[in-house]
Design a protein around this motif. Sequence first.
Motif, PDB file in Angstrom:
ATOM      1  N   GLU A 130       0.816  -1.214   0.000  1.00  0.00           N
ATOM      2  CA  GLU A 130       0.000   0.000   0.000  1.00  0.00           C
ATOM      3  C   GLU A 130       0.850   1.266   0.000  1.00  0.00           C
ATOM      4  N   SER A 131       2.069   1.189   0.509  1.00  0.00           N
ATOM      5  CA  SER A 131       2.919   2.370   0.597  1.00  0.00           C
ATOM      6  C   SER A 131       3.607   2.715  -0.718  1.00  0.00           C
ATOM      7  N   GLU A 132       3.594   1.794  -1.692  1.00  0.00           N
ATOM      8  CA  GLU A 132       4.242   2.054  -2.978  1.00  0.00           C
ATOM      9  C   GLU A 132       3.323   2.912  -3.853  1.00  0.00           C
ATOM     10  N   LEU A 133       3.825   4.051  -4.293  1.00  0.00           N
ATOM     11  CA  LEU A 133       3.018   4.984  -5.066  1.00  0.00           C
ATOM     12  C   LEU A 133       2.569   4.395  -6.396  1.00  0.00           C
ATOM     13  N   VAL A 134       3.429   3.615  -7.030  1.00  0.00           N
ATOM     14  CA  VAL A 134       3.071   3.024  -8.317  1.00  0.00           C
ATOM     15  C   VAL A 134       1.922   2.042  -8.156  1.00  0.00           C
ATOM     16  N   PHE A 135       1.974   1.204  -7.115  1.00  0.00           N
ATOM     17  CA  PHE A 135       0.898   0.239  -6.892  1.00  0.00           C
ATOM     18  C   PHE A 135      -0.414   0.965  -6.591  1.00  0.00           C
ATOM     19  N   GLN A 136      -0.317   2.066  -5.863  1.00  0.00           N
ATOM     20  CA  GLN A 136      -1.513   2.850  -5.581  1.00  0.00           C
ATOM     21  C   GLN A 136      -2.088   3.454  -6.862  1.00  0.00           C
ATOM     22  N   ALA A 137      -1.207   3.939  -7.718  1.00  0.00           N
ATOM     23  CA  ALA A 137      -1.653   4.630  -8.927  1.00  0.00           C
ATOM     24  C   ALA A 137      -2.395   3.697  -9.878  1.00  0.00           C
ATOM     25  N   PHE A 138      -1.886   2.477 -10.042  1.00  0.00           N
ATOM     26  CA  PHE A 138      -2.490   1.560 -11.002  1.00  0.00           C
ATOM     27  C   PHE A 138      -3.444   0.563 -10.354  1.00  0.00           C
ATOM     28  N   GLY A 139      -3.354   0.375  -9.053  1.00  0.00           N
ATOM     29  CA  GLY A 139      -4.307  -0.456  -8.341  1.00  0.00           C
ATOM     30  C   GLY A 139      -4.405  -1.883  -8.825  1.00  0.00           C
ATOM     31  N   ASN A 140      -3.296  -2.482  -9.205  1.00  0.00           N
ATOM     32  CA  ASN A 140      -3.340  -3.846  -9.737  1.00  0.00           C
ATOM     33  C   ASN A 140      -2.578  -4.857  -8.892  1.00  0.00           C
ATOM     34  N   VAL A 141      -2.286  -4.491  -7.637  1.00  0.00           N
ATOM     35  CA  VAL A 141      -1.622  -5.419  -6.712  1.00  0.00           C
ATOM     36  C   VAL A 141      -2.519  -5.626  -5.510  1.00  0.00           C
ATOM     37  N   ASN A 142      -2.841  -6.874  -5.208  1.00  0.00           N
ATOM     38  CA  ASN A 142      -3.676  -7.215  -4.064  1.00  0.00           C
ATOM     39  C   ASN A 142      -2.965  -8.219  -3.171  1.00  0.00           C
ATOM     40  N   VAL A 143      -3.265  -8.162  -1.888  1.00  0.00           N
ATOM     41  CA  VAL A 143      -2.698  -9.084  -0.909  1.00  0.00           C
ATOM     42  C   VAL A 143      -3.841  -9.845  -0.248  1.00  0.00           C
ATOM     43  N   VAL A 144      -3.729 -11.159  -0.207  1.00  0.00           N
ATOM     44  CA  VAL A 144      -4.745 -11.969   0.457  1.00  0.00           C
ATOM     45  C   VAL A 144      -4.613 -11.765   1.959  1.00  0.00           C
ATOM     46  N   GLY A 145      -5.699 -11.356   2.603  1.00  0.00           N
ATOM     47  CA  GLY A 145      -5.654 -10.994   4.019  1.00  0.00           C
ATOM     48  C   GLY A 145      -5.747 -12.166   4.966  1.00  0.00           C
ATOM     49  N   LYS A 146      -6.296 -13.283   4.513  1.00  0.00           N
ATOM     50  CA  LYS A 146      -6.361 -14.482   5.340  1.00  0.00           C
ATOM     51  C   LYS A 146      -5.601 -15.597   4.642  1.00  0.00           C
ATOM     52  N   SER A 147      -5.029 -16.471   5.421  1.00  0.00           N
ATOM     53  CA  SER A 147      -4.279 -17.563   4.824  1.00  0.00           C
ATOM     54  C   SER A 147      -4.622 -18.865   5.518  1.00  0.00           C
ATOM     55  N   TYR A 148      -3.922 -19.919   5.156  1.00  0.00           N
ATOM     56  CA  TYR A 148      -4.216 -21.250   5.667  1.00  0.00           C
ATOM     57  C   TYR A 148      -2.975 -22.107   5.497  1.00  0.00           C
ATOM     58  N   ALA A 149      -2.993 -23.247   6.143  1.00  0.00           N
ATOM     59  CA  ALA A 149      -1.852 -24.145   6.071  1.00  0.00           C
ATOM     60  C   ALA A 149      -1.795 -24.819   4.705  1.00  0.00           C
ATOM     61  N   VAL A 150      -0.594 -25.023   4.202  1.00  0.00           N
ATOM     62  CA  VAL A 150      -0.400 -25.678   2.917  1.00  0.00           C
ATOM     63  C   VAL A 150       0.756 -26.660   3.035  1.00  0.00           C
ATOM     64  N   GLU A 151       0.512 -27.899   2.661  1.00  0.00           N
ATOM     65  CA  GLU A 151       1.551 -28.914   2.532  1.00  0.00           C
ATOM     66  C   GLU A 151       1.894 -29.009   1.050  1.00  0.00           C
ATOM     67  N   GLU A 152       3.139 -28.701   0.697  1.00  0.00           N
ATOM     68  CA  GLU A 152       3.504 -28.548  -0.710  1.00  0.00           C
ATOM     69  C   GLU A 152       3.295 -29.805  -1.539  1.00  0.00           C
ATOM     70  N   SER A 153       3.312 -30.973  -0.949  1.00  0.00           N
ATOM     71  CA  SER A 153       3.127 -32.211  -1.700  1.00  0.00           C
ATOM     72  C   SER A 153       1.723 -32.777  -1.545  1.00  0.00           C
ATOM     73  N   GLY A 154       0.808 -31.980  -0.991  1.00  0.00           N
ATOM     74  CA  GLY A 154      -0.543 -32.472  -0.750  1.00  0.00           C
ATOM     75  C   GLY A 154      -1.601 -31.720  -1.526  1.00  0.00           C
ATOM     76  N   ALA A 155      -2.854 -32.134  -1.297  1.00  0.00           N
ATOM     77  CA  ALA A 155      -3.983 -31.523  -1.988  1.00  0.00           C
ATOM     78  C   ALA A 155      -4.190 -30.068  -1.568  1.00  0.00           C
ATOM     79  N   SER A 156      -3.681 -29.668  -0.407  1.00  0.00           N
ATOM     80  CA  SER A 156      -3.824 -28.280   0.030  1.00  0.00           C
ATOM     81  C   SER A 156      -3.075 -27.324  -0.900  1.00  0.00           C
ATOM     82  N   ALA A 157      -1.989 -27.782  -1.527  1.00  0.00           N
ATOM     83  CA  ALA A 157      -1.260 -26.952  -2.488  1.00  0.00           C
ATOM     84  C   ALA A 157      -2.091 -26.733  -3.752  1.00  0.00           C
ATOM     85  N   LEU A 158      -2.757 -27.778  -4.205  1.00  0.00           N
ATOM     86  CA  LEU A 158      -3.650 -27.652  -5.360  1.00  0.00           C
ATOM     87  C   LEU A 158      -4.826 -26.734  -5.030  1.00  0.00           C
ATOM     88  N   SER A 159      -5.362 -26.875  -3.827  1.00  0.00           N
ATOM     89  CA  SER A 159      -6.468 -26.026  -3.392  1.00  0.00           C
ATOM     90  C   SER A 159      -6.055 -24.557  -3.382  1.00  0.00           C
TER      91      SER A 159
END
Length: 389
Positions: A130-159
């Motif tokens: 949010e502090s980057e002026l370029v990102f503010q100007a074009f508004g094309n960068v978003n951050v996911v506010g909630k996350s979850y556990a992911v096992e890289e070799s499991g179905a959670s990675a596909l999800s």
Amino acid sequence: MSMMMLKMLSSWNWRTRVRLSVFVAAALLLLVVGFLCSRFDDDQYRTLMNNIPDDHSNIDTSTTIKMIHPSKGRPGDPPILAYWIFGFRGESKRMLRLLKAVYHPRNQYLLHLLDGDGDDERMELAVSVESELVFQAFGNVNVVGKSYAVEESGASALSAMLHASALLLRISPLWDWFFTLSSSDYPLFTQDDILFALTSLPRDLNFVGFTNSTVDRNRHHNFNRIVVDPSLHLKQATPLYYAVETREMPTTFDIFQGSPWMVLSRGFMEHCIKGWDNFPRKLLMYYANVVSPLESYFHTVLCNSSEFRNTIVNQDLRCSAPINVSNYYDNLVNKWAIFARPFKEGDPTLDELDRDILDRQPHGMVRGKWCNNGGHNSSSSCSFNSSTN
């Protein structure tokens, strides 16, 4: 003609090659990708296709930014790319550095910190964006506010990958290709080069690397064994559980395997998520109990779908990270890659790539035509500094 060009390039010294102009580098990438598009005449691809049956039976973000959707314009205009950049705890600064290395106002970006316990770091990542002026100007960068556990070799990675593509489709339905990048990836071309090279390609192509044509039903044990990924329902990432029992290989579709890194078209991602055909959903239930589903799920959907099986380019556009920059160019030509991975944190090769390939200043964006002024000594919109990489 293209082989002669490659031989001429190989004869140049490295310092000359890394200073190729934007247009020459983009033309080279276009030739390489264009060569890949000759897949329809390739014997190996025809063999692959012969093995396929004819038929088969709310966004929660930490920062809200008003989106400015770029116009797709005329058919000859550059495409719009959707980037999912993800990382784990302690990798937010690497994600920001990668974001700045691949940033272009025309694209869409979704940053996702995959860690159930990283709320403070996730908030810090959102504030940095949010502090980057370029990102503010074009508004094309978003951050996911909630996350979850992911096992890289499991179905959670596909999800997680399907979730990210669904979010990007909801944020903006205008993009053409979906790129997955981890914090250990880094570009080998500027976004201007990549967009230029992709402009002349059909927008329905899917870049997916295959390791073999089909899975041998008698020998491949990863699909006979049953696994459970607890990370699908637990807050903390948990190793897979392996069941004692086994199951039969499916008989209504063929299974294909390949690289877990890919570049997929928007039309195909809509097919997997919105599902006007029930096959992607049925397959998703099967892959919930498969080891490393990212190495097979999308490959299998593509090759068993009559609508998409002829859109496959057998190349994931990645190569292994070079040991040093001096041999990077040869790896790039031989592997036809636009991204390299995996780079370790603090790898000095990244600084070399920034300086000699991307022309990226510390803490700044990669200069491109979208900047107000591309001069090194100017105060252009893409040469500002910030407190992060």
